[in-house]
Write an enzyme that holds these catalytic residues in place. Structure first.
Site, PDB file in Angstrom:
ATOM      1  N   ARG A 132       0.825  -1.216   0.000  1.00  0.00           N
ATOM      2  CA  ARG A 132       0.000   0.000   0.000  1.00  0.00           C
ATOM      3  C   ARG A 132       0.859   1.265   0.000  1.00  0.00           C
ATOM      4  O   ARG A 132       0.339   2.365  -0.182  1.00  0.00           O
ATOM      5  CB  ARG A 132      -0.934  -0.011   1.209  1.00  0.00           C
ATOM      6  CG  ARG A 132      -0.237  -0.041   2.550  1.00  0.00           C
ATOM      7  CD  ARG A 132      -1.244  -0.147   3.692  1.00  0.00           C
ATOM      8  NE  ARG A 132      -0.608  -0.219   5.011  1.00  0.00           N
ATOM      9  CZ  ARG A 132      -0.175  -1.334   5.573  1.00  0.00           C
ATOM     10  NH1 ARG A 132      -0.300  -2.479   4.909  1.00  0.00           N
ATOM     11  NH2 ARG A 132       0.383  -1.316   6.769  1.00  0.00           N
ATOM     12  N   TYR A 133       2.163   1.113   0.249  1.00  0.00           N
ATOM     13  CA  TYR A 133       3.034   2.285   0.332  1.00  0.00           C
ATOM     14  C   TYR A 133       3.886   2.512  -0.910  1.00  0.00           C
ATOM     15  O   TYR A 133       4.504   3.567  -1.041  1.00  0.00           O
ATOM     16  CB  TYR A 133       3.967   2.162   1.545  1.00  0.00           C
ATOM     17  CG  TYR A 133       3.248   2.111   2.865  1.00  0.00           C
ATOM     18  CD1 TYR A 133       2.351   3.124   3.231  1.00  0.00           C
ATOM     19  CD2 TYR A 133       3.452   1.062   3.748  1.00  0.00           C
ATOM     20  CE1 TYR A 133       1.685   3.068   4.446  1.00  0.00           C
ATOM     21  CE2 TYR A 133       2.793   1.006   4.957  1.00  0.00           C
ATOM     22  CZ  TYR A 133       1.910   2.011   5.299  1.00  0.00           C
ATOM     23  OH  TYR A 133       1.251   1.969   6.498  1.00  0.00           O
ATOM     24  N   ILE A 134       3.990   1.534  -1.775  1.00  0.00           N
ATOM     25  CA  ILE A 134       4.881   1.663  -2.932  1.00  0.00           C
ATOM     26  C   ILE A 134       4.059   1.638  -4.214  1.00  0.00           C
ATOM     27  O   ILE A 134       2.932   1.121  -4.255  1.00  0.00           O
ATOM     28  CB  ILE A 134       5.933   0.542  -2.947  1.00  0.00           C
ATOM     29  CG1 ILE A 134       5.277  -0.839  -2.881  1.00  0.00           C
ATOM     30  CG2 ILE A 134       6.912   0.725  -1.793  1.00  0.00           C
ATOM     31  CD1 ILE A 134       6.280  -1.984  -2.931  1.00  0.00           C
TER      32      ILE A 134
END
Length: 947
Positions: A132-134
């Site tokens: 979800r962060y990259i």
């Protein structure tokens, strides 16, 4: 009766249970055949659908589905990896974890996926951030090379709701570029990554009909030996090393690591080796960020060169990789070499380009066909003929009838679909129709068709141009990172650090590292990999492995660490053959031996004993005084013997007779010098190592004080010794034996003045790199030579000004100055290239042969001369007095028996008297100094025997 009825009921219940059990057994399905089929199906599924890549596109199914999903989502912007994983689950039925891991692995190869965020680090082994962060998107290279819906073969996804590619139409050897690794059922795949540029060059060579060999290139860099690569087929093996440089005498810097390792695993292996005592390290620092930087701080008095070899021998700084190239072709696993894969990929790219051209040609022809129909339809106003038609069939028939007179030049027949398209032309377009523009459009299409046909007729050249265009657009920054070099095998016993202490119990005959200190004698620091050489007082030699406690026999006279294949360690020995035999002398070396086997150094008779023994690491030969045991009619009680007078032979040689009389004692009179002379040293360019075995280029013959001069491209020089473990810088451009009087001639570009300078200087002895050009960041070395009278041709850059090439003699252009001198400017115009010419003739001064280089071949002449002096001496003549007998091949008998009466009549020559006087003076001087010599003999009575 009631009891009998109860028993009958119990038996009925028992039989009913058995009947139910039998009914259950009838329902059991036999699994023997089914297991065989199911296991085969499972193994085939894992091999084809999970672990092994396909030859056509180089991808496993999960990788192919990820890339197809990203193409489906592509809008030139970044997408959350979580969204990519979710979309890929439409095609991949094995969950989000496997998709996420595979996506990160493809992204870390930095070829097909443009990554944003923390995607982990292949150098340190750090994992990527949560999906979800990259974010990610396809690279331009991937969009150009991987996808073409028109040439893709499709299949339904696992649930039948979507289409996915059977294989992607990849026009590049993607499998070789990215590599692959997987474990299937009874099958494993390990294909190593290769260099992007070399793959393109290899494809071009294959298309030209040339066979090429390609070797892996790892993203972590390092040094690799591919001599046993075997084209990547199973059975091959490669060695990969970290790149280690010496910062200073106590610090090593690791800047590149082997493939499949990380900085964390590498440091752990170094610490484990240090804990085991294989190496001696003070501490290890990991400063890795974008690039690898591991600093290894050494303990005091530890050789950095030897430590580098120890790191290669005992840690993951050197690893071995065994490739196993397996691919899927025609739905079957196939073992295939890298060269064949490259050839198949080049041919597949050629066929895909051909298919694309054929599709494009068909599309252009279709475009030309309809444009021609449209022109005919509008110019001849056929559309007016359908105004009165009432049905669709009448309209189609009327248009066909109107087109028929004008369709002879068309490429194909007019179909109903063509006519239907004509009816869809809007009135506005018909009203604005321009016949001239229509002709121009047809001409352009015809030119495009002709161009495509030309490409098809010259398909190989077209494919070569395609690869060249890929290289032009995407090759920047993809140069080879792994250096190809032959790697030598390191003798672990030579480079292992001293991690144990060697003790000896001479009384009980034990040696080892685990003996009690109170009952034993400390010998030296050693390694648990060392071999120990023992020589006993009875003349028996034994070599054994280092252990905690080993019995080697009583009477241990000599113990030390044994070096295999060491011809320069010479043992000087005097022994008595048997209890009352003659006294023998011998010199020998021990180069090879069978471990734990006893070898006699004497003639082998019982009760033989060693009277004198020394071990000399550089072949030294001492001078000893032999004192006879008092005996009637023996006037010569002592004499001197020089070990340099006899040749070095094998350990099995019995030696020469020194004397036949009993000996009271042997004393060391004078330590000797090396009799081996200069040692020849070679430099092997392939492994960048020194050796003494005639491998590579001969650097010269070296004495102990001689040094090697190395010159680096960075504009520095330094001196090194001749040890085999010596390391050399990667940018070394010259290496030779250092002559302290020989000048270096240099041409360099001075960064601050932006001009080229010439200088000559004498290299000063230094172990550290010494900079001999200016320290400006733009300064660079252009030319260097060590010839006495060098010549060179300078070619100048014509863009900065017109100047013809010039040939100069550097020795005449400038005199010898200091190392830090700036030098003389050559020209204002910048130098383009420098060609070295044959130097002018120069005769070097001959160097006198020192006593160290005294050849053994002159021994016979010396013996003859000394023999004559013995005959002329009047003081040392007696028939019963035979001081020494030395048996050699050139002269079996040196001292002849003479009549004592005739000896009294002889007069000693003046030379002998002078020599005696001088020797007596020297002897008296030594006594005054208090050297502890025995008064029972003097120098005037010594007998020097030369062989």
């Amino acid at each position: 009766m009631s009891e009998e009825n109860e028993n009958i009921e119990e038996r009925d219940e028992e039989f009913s249970g058995q009947e139910e059990q039998n009914e259950g057994l009838e329902k059991v399905i036999q699994i023997s055949g089914m297991y065989k089929e199911w296991f085969l199906d499972y193994a085939s599924y894992v091999i084809l659908e999970r672990a092994v890549p396909h030859l056509h596109d180089g991808f496993k199914p999960v990788q192919r589905r990820i890339l197809h999903s990203m193409k489906e989502m592509d809008d030139s912007r970044y997408h959350k990896v979580a969204n990519i994983i979710g979309n890929t689950m439409k095609y991949h039925p094995h969950g989000d974890a496997s998709i996420g891991d595979a996506l990160v692995q493809v992204g870390q190869k930095d070829l097909l996926i443009d990554c944003q965020g923390n995607w982990g680090n292949i150098l340190t082994g750090d994992s990527a951030a949560a999906p979800r962060y990259i974010e990610a998107r396809l690279t331009k290279f991937a969009l150009e090379v991987l996808f073409n819906a028109k040439t893709t073969h499709w299949q339904l996804s696992y649930d039948g709701r979507n289409r996915e590619p059977l294989t992607l139409p990849v026009k590049f050897p993607m499998l070789l570029a990215s590599g692959a690794e997987g474990i299937a059922v009874g099958l494993a795949c390990k294909i190593l990554p290769h260099n992007f540029i070399e793959l393109i060059d290899g494809c071009i060579s294959n298309l030209k009909g040339k066979q090429v060999k390609i070797y892996p290139d790892f993203p972590t860099g390092g040094i690799a030996d591919f001599s046993e690569y075997n084209d990547g087929i199973r059975g091959g093996r490669i060695k990969v090393r970290a790149r280690i440089n010496i910062d200073d005498k106590s610090t090593l810097r690791i800047s590149e690591i082997p493939h499949t390792t990380t900085t964390s695993s590498l440091i752990d292996s170094i610490l484990r080796a240090n804990d085991k005592g294989k190496i001696k390290v003070k501490k290890v620092e990991d400063n890795t960020a974008e690039y690898v930087e591991i600093l290894v701080h050494l303990a005091s008095n530890v050789s950095p060169d030897k430590t580098i070899d120890a790191l290669y021998a005992f840690t993951d700084c050197e690893i071995s990789i065994s490739p196993n190239s397996v691919v899927i072709q025609d739905d079957k696993p196939r073992f295939m070499g890298m060269s064949q894969m490259l050839l198949e990929s080049a041919e597949q790219t050629r066929q895909l380009l051909k298919l694309e051209l054929e599709i494009k040609k068909a599309e252009l022809e279709e475009q030309w066909h309809f444009a021609s129909l449209e022109k005919i339809f509008i110019e001849n106003r056929i559309y007016r003929d359908i105004e009165e038609c009432e049905t669709w069939e009448e309209i189609i028939e009327t248009i066909h009838k109107g087109l028929k007179p004008y369709t002879k030049h068309l490429l194909r027949a007019v179909t109903d679909d063509d006519v239907a398209r004509l009816t869809e032309i809007k009135i506005k377009r018909i009203s604005k129709f321009d016949s001239f523009k229509a002709e121009e459009l047809l001409s352009r299409i015809e030119e495009d068709i002709a161009q495509v046909k030309t490409y098809l007729d010259n398909l190989t050249d077209y494919a070569i141009d395609y690869f060249k265009e890929l290289k032009r657009k995407y090759a920047a920054g993809k140069e080879r990172r792994t250096e190809i070099r032959q790697i030598e095998t390191i003798n672990t016993a030579l480079v292992a650090a001293s991690n144990v202490k060697l003790y000896v119990d001479r009384e009980e005959g034990f040696v080892g590292s685990g003996l009690k200190k109170a009952d034993s004698e400390f010998v030296q620091e050693a390694s648990d990999l060392d071999d120990i050489i023992i020589i006993r007082s009875d003349g028996t030699l034994l070599v054994t492995k280092m252990a905690e406690k080993t019995f080697v026999g009583k009477g241990i006279l000599y113990i030390n660490i044994w070096k295999k294949n060491d011809p320069r360690t010479i043992y000087n020995m005097i022994y008595q053959d048997g209890p009352a035999g003659s006294i023998y002398v011998k010199r020998f070396n021990v180069t090879s031996i069978i471990r734990d086997k006893e070898y006699p150094l004497t003639k082998g008779n019982a009760k033989s004993r060693v009277l004198h023994l020394t071990a000399n690491p550089n072949g030294e030969a001492e001078l000893v005084t032999v004192v006879h045991r008092a005996k009637a009619k023996l006037k010569k009680l002592k004499f001197d013997f020089d070990f340099s007078e006899i040749a070095v032979k094998s350990r099995s040689a019995q030696g020469n007779i020194l004397t036949k009389h009993a000996i009271n004692k042997i004393e060391l009179k004078e330590k000797g010098i090396s009799t081996l002379g200069a040692r020849k040293v070679w430099f092997d360019e392939s492994v960048k190592r020194l050796n003494y075995e005639d491998r590579g280029r001969l650097l010269g013959s070296f004495q102990a004080e001689d040094r090697i001069l190395t010159i680096m491209q960075s504009g520095t020089y330094k001196m090194t010794g001749i040890e085999e473990t010596t390391k050399f810088d990667d940018d070394m451009i010259k290496i030779e034996k250092w002559n302290p009087e020989k000048p270096l001639s240099v041409i360099y570009f001075e960064g601050e003045k932006q001009q080229s300078f010439i200088k000559r200087f004498i290299a000063e002895e230094t172990d550290k790199p010494n900079l001999f050009i200016s320290d400006h960041e733009d300064s660079k070395l252009e030319f260097v030579t060590t010839d006495w009278l060098p010549r060179a041709t300078l070619k100048f850059d014509q863009r900065a000004g017109s100047k013809d090439a010039e040939t100069i003699e550097l020795a005449e252009a400038i005199s010898v100055k200091g190392v830090k001198a700036l030098g003389n400017r050559i020209a204002k115009v910048r130098i383009k290239s420098i060609d070295e010419l044959e130097p002018m003739p120069y005769e070097e001064e001959e160097v006198a042969v020192t006593s160290d280089e005294r050849p053994q071949d002159n021994a016979a002449n010396s013996v003859e001369e000394e023999g004559k002096k013995e005959k002329e001496s009047t003081e040392e003549t007696s028939s019963d007095d035979e001081a020494a007998e030395v048996e050699t091949k050139p002269q079996k008998e040196i001292i002849e028996k003479e009549n004592p009466k005739s000896a009294d009549k002889k007069e000693a020559p003046p030379k002998s008297e002078t020599k005696t006087d001088i020797d007596e003076d020297e002897s008296s001087n030594k006594k005054k100094k208090g050297d502890g010599d025995d008064d029972s003999f003097g120098a005037g009575s010594q007998i020097t025997l030369e062989l």
